[in-house]
Design a protein around this motif. Structure first.
Motif, mmCIF file in Angstrom:
data_model
loop_
_atom_site.group_PDB
_atom_site.id
_atom_site.type_symbol
_atom_site.label_atom_id
_atom_site.label_comp_id
_atom_site.label_asym_id
_atom_site.label_seq_id
_atom_site.Cartn_x
_atom_site.Cartn_y
_atom_site.Cartn_z
ATOM 1 N N TRP A 108 -38.826 -17.581 8.632
ATOM 2 C CA TRP A 108 -37.877 -16.928 8.326
ATOM 3 C C TRP A 108 -36.257 -17.430 8.541
ATOM 4 N N GLU A 152 -33.269 -16.792 6.519
ATOM 5 C CA GLU A 152 -32.800 -15.372 7.015
ATOM 6 C C GLU A 152 -32.012 -15.293 8.273
ATOM 7 N N PRO A 183 -42.855 -8.431 8.961
ATOM 8 C CA PRO A 183 -42.126 -7.261 8.821
ATOM 9 C C PRO A 183 -42.796 -5.768 8.709
ATOM 10 N N GLY A 225 -40.886 -3.036 12.117
ATOM 11 C CA GLY A 225 -40.518 -3.929 11.318
ATOM 12 C C GLY A 225 -40.322 -5.419 12.307
ATOM 13 N N LEU A 226 -39.871 -6.290 11.581
ATOM 14 C CA LEU A 226 -39.523 -7.872 12.343
ATOM 15 C C LEU A 226 -38.807 -7.514 13.884
ATOM 16 N N GLN A 267 -38.777 -0.756 7.539
ATOM 17 C CA GLN A 267 -39.311 -2.106 7.646
ATOM 18 C C GLN A 267 -38.854 -3.193 6.641
ATOM 19 N N PRO A 292 -36.618 -6.074 5.747
ATOM 20 C CA PRO A 292 -36.310 -6.991 6.849
ATOM 21 C C PRO A 292 -34.597 -7.118 6.995
ATOM 22 N N ASN A 332 -33.755 -4.012 9.005
ATOM 23 C CA ASN A 332 -34.182 -3.935 10.303
ATOM 24 C C ASN A 332 -33.721 -4.858 11.066
#
Length: 176
Positions: free
Chosen positions: A9, A12, A39, A49-50, A67, A69, A72
């Motif tokens: 990730w 992000e 996620p 979620g994350l 959820q 990403p 969240n």
């Protein structure tokens, strides 16, 4: 200083760090402890979620997308920033408050629930990363206990979604 499933990730995490003015290592550690990059993670207390955000923290418009990403991360990181400020910018206390609620900031650690005490302990991974440690003994310990099963599920999810991510990023490797 993070598992491969959290490193997946990285693009992000970098964007979220810029958007929410938070160090990438803090975001990565939060994700590490909460979901190991899965996620679709859901806790027995219904956290999602994350970043394992509780449903009551989501505005009604986001209830069906907890959820997702991006959503969240937005809700989870904003909440972390809130408890970080409430903690007087104390990184480890903010992690504990993220897990157990802001009321933990006014209680002795010995009175916290065991889960919150463990969370505080695992949050040392962020300190290790911020200090530039090549490896974190705390991360290795977390992976060998609490994190093993969670990271395995995250790895399976990421493998199943690799093709979609590769097409979206226009690259052949995740996290590049």
């Amino acid at each position: 200083n993070q598992s491969p499933t959290v490193a997946w990730w990285a693009p992000e995490i970098y964007c979220w760090a810029k958007e929410f003015d938070l160090n990438t290592n803090v975001i990565a550690t939060l994700m590490q402890i909460e979901s190991c990059g899965l996620p679709e993670a859901e806790s027995t207390s219904s956290a999602q979620g994350l970043f394992q955000v509780m449903p009551f923290n989501f505005p009604e418009a986001y209830q069906g997308r907890m959820q997702d990403p991006e959503i969240n991360a937005e809700i989870g990181i904003q909440y972390y920033n809130y408890v970080f400020e409430k903690s007087g910018d104390n990184l480890l206390m903010a992690f504990a408050a993220y897990n157990g609620g802001p009321s933990k900031l006014n209680q002795p650690i010995g009175l916290w629930p065991e889960e919150t005490q463990r969370y505080y302990y695992w949050a040392q991974m962020a300190i290790d990363a911020l200090q530039g440690a090549e490896q974190s003994d705390r991360l290795a310990e977390w992976l060998s206990t609490d994190g093993d099963k969670l990271c395995g599920a995250a790895s399976e999810w990421q493998a199943a979604h690799l093709r979609d991510r590769t097409i979206a990023q226009g690259t052949h490797e995740p996290g590049v």
